[in-house]
Motif scaffolding. Structure first.
Motif, mmCIF file in Angstrom:
data_model
loop_
_atom_site.group_PDB
_atom_site.id
_atom_site.type_symbol
_atom_site.label_atom_id
_atom_site.label_comp_id
_atom_site.label_asym_id
_atom_site.label_seq_id
_atom_site.Cartn_x
_atom_site.Cartn_y
_atom_site.Cartn_z
ATOM 1 N N THR A 104 -26.407 44.508 132.099
ATOM 2 C CA THR A 104 -26.707 43.572 133.189
ATOM 3 C C THR A 104 -28.212 43.369 133.358
ATOM 4 O OG1 THR A 104 -26.667 45.345 134.838
ATOM 5 C CG2 THR A 104 -24.593 44.146 134.448
ATOM 6 N N ASN A 105 -28.985 43.951 132.425
ATOM 7 C CA ASN A 105 -30.448 43.820 132.427
ATOM 8 C C ASN A 105 -31.089 44.381 133.702
ATOM 9 O OD1 ASN A 105 -32.605 43.255 130.793
ATOM 10 N ND2 ASN A 105 -32.827 41.151 131.509
ATOM 11 N N ARG A 106 -30.592 45.536 134.134
ATOM 12 C CA ARG A 106 -31.171 46.236 135.293
ATOM 13 C C ARG A 106 -31.811 47.525 134.808
ATOM 14 N NH1 ARG A 106 -27.834 45.152 140.782
ATOM 15 N NH2 ARG A 106 -27.802 42.904 140.559
ATOM 16 N N TRP A 107 -33.063 47.741 135.263
ATOM 17 C CA TRP A 107 -33.866 48.844 134.731
ATOM 18 C C TRP A 107 -34.698 49.504 135.814
ATOM 19 C CZ3 TRP A 107 -32.788 49.547 129.698
ATOM 20 C CH2 TRP A 107 -32.322 48.451 128.974
ATOM 21 N N TRP A 108 -34.993 50.769 135.595
ATOM 22 C CA TRP A 108 -35.997 51.458 136.393
ATOM 23 C C TRP A 108 -37.343 51.250 135.707
ATOM 24 C CZ3 TRP A 108 -35.768 52.891 141.160
ATOM 25 C CH2 TRP A 108 -34.533 53.208 141.729
ATOM 26 N N THR A 109 -38.314 50.741 136.465
ATOM 27 C CA THR A 109 -39.670 50.599 135.940
ATOM 28 C C THR A 109 -40.570 51.589 136.657
ATOM 29 O OG1 THR A 109 -40.298 48.884 137.527
ATOM 30 C CG2 THR A 109 -39.325 48.149 135.436
ATOM 31 N N PHE A 110 -41.680 51.871 136.038
ATOM 32 C CA PHE A 110 -42.557 52.915 136.535
ATOM 33 C C PHE A 110 -44.011 52.441 136.512
ATOM 34 C CE2 PHE A 110 -45.510 55.927 134.539
ATOM 35 C CZ PHE A 110 -45.743 56.763 135.602
ATOM 36 N N ARG A 111 -44.744 52.775 137.565
ATOM 37 C CA ARG A 111 -46.193 52.535 137.633
ATOM 38 C C ARG A 111 -46.875 53.790 138.148
ATOM 39 N NH1 ARG A 111 -48.022 47.273 137.423
ATOM 40 N NH2 ARG A 111 -46.419 45.692 137.476
ATOM 41 N N LEU A 112 -48.043 54.064 137.588
ATOM 42 C CA LEU A 112 -48.881 55.159 138.061
ATOM 43 C C LEU A 112 -50.209 54.556 138.452
ATOM 44 C CD1 LEU A 112 -49.368 58.186 138.505
ATOM 45 C CD2 LEU A 112 -50.151 58.312 136.135
ATOM 46 N N ASN A 113 -50.520 54.620 139.744
ATOM 47 C CA ASN A 113 -51.751 54.014 140.278
ATOM 48 C C ASN A 113 -51.841 52.540 139.900
ATOM 49 O OD1 ASN A 113 -52.520 56.550 141.338
ATOM 50 N ND2 ASN A 113 -53.304 57.127 139.329
#
Length: 140
Positions: A104-113
């Motif tokens: 379904t094209n759903r994802w966890w994305t991540f950012r650091l600062n």
């Protein structure tokens, strides 16, 4: 002859006892574990946005052990699961039951600062880092 053997044993016992004391006295303080020292702790901020999953977002300032990763930090707020959703078995597959779903094209994305050029399971956090996990659904 029996008298002679009786006299030698007390001397042998004293010599062995002194030898054991000398061995114990020569022990280095490095050899003893330091149980009074706790791991160094760092203050970081963790934000989790569940986006289209409909759960409320959460942001908290946490104390983490030195050497912790962004994946470690989010696991202090929510139960997580690891597994290959795309490429690596160490990937974060779900946070609090909300799972990445390639179909379904759903994802966890991540950012650091605010930046994305880090691995969430390899990069070590430093004091005052901000970790952001966002669940996104992209049109196919």
């Amino acid at each position: 002859m029996n008298v002679r053997h009786r006299r030698q044993w007390p001397f042998a016992a004293v010599a062995i006892g002194l030898g054991l004391i000398a061995v114990g006295a020569g022990r280095s303080p490095v050899e003893k574990p330091d149980t009074t020292k706790s791991p160094e702790r760092l203050a970081v901020t963790v934000r989790v946005d569940f986006g289209p999953a409909g759960k409320p977002a959460r942001e908290e300032r946490l104390m983490v052990d030195k050497g912790s990763t962004p994946k470690d930090a989010v696991s202090l707020l929510f139960p997580i699961q690891s597994g290959a959703t795309c490429c690596n078995t160490r990937e974060l597959a779900s946070i609090d039951g909300v799972r990445s779903d390639p179909t379904t094209n759903r994802w966890w994305t991540f950012r650091l600062n605010g930046q994305t050029n880090f691995s969430p399971f390899l990069k070590e956090l430093v004091a005052e880092d901000t970790v952001e996990w966002t669940y996104i659904g992209q049109p196919q």
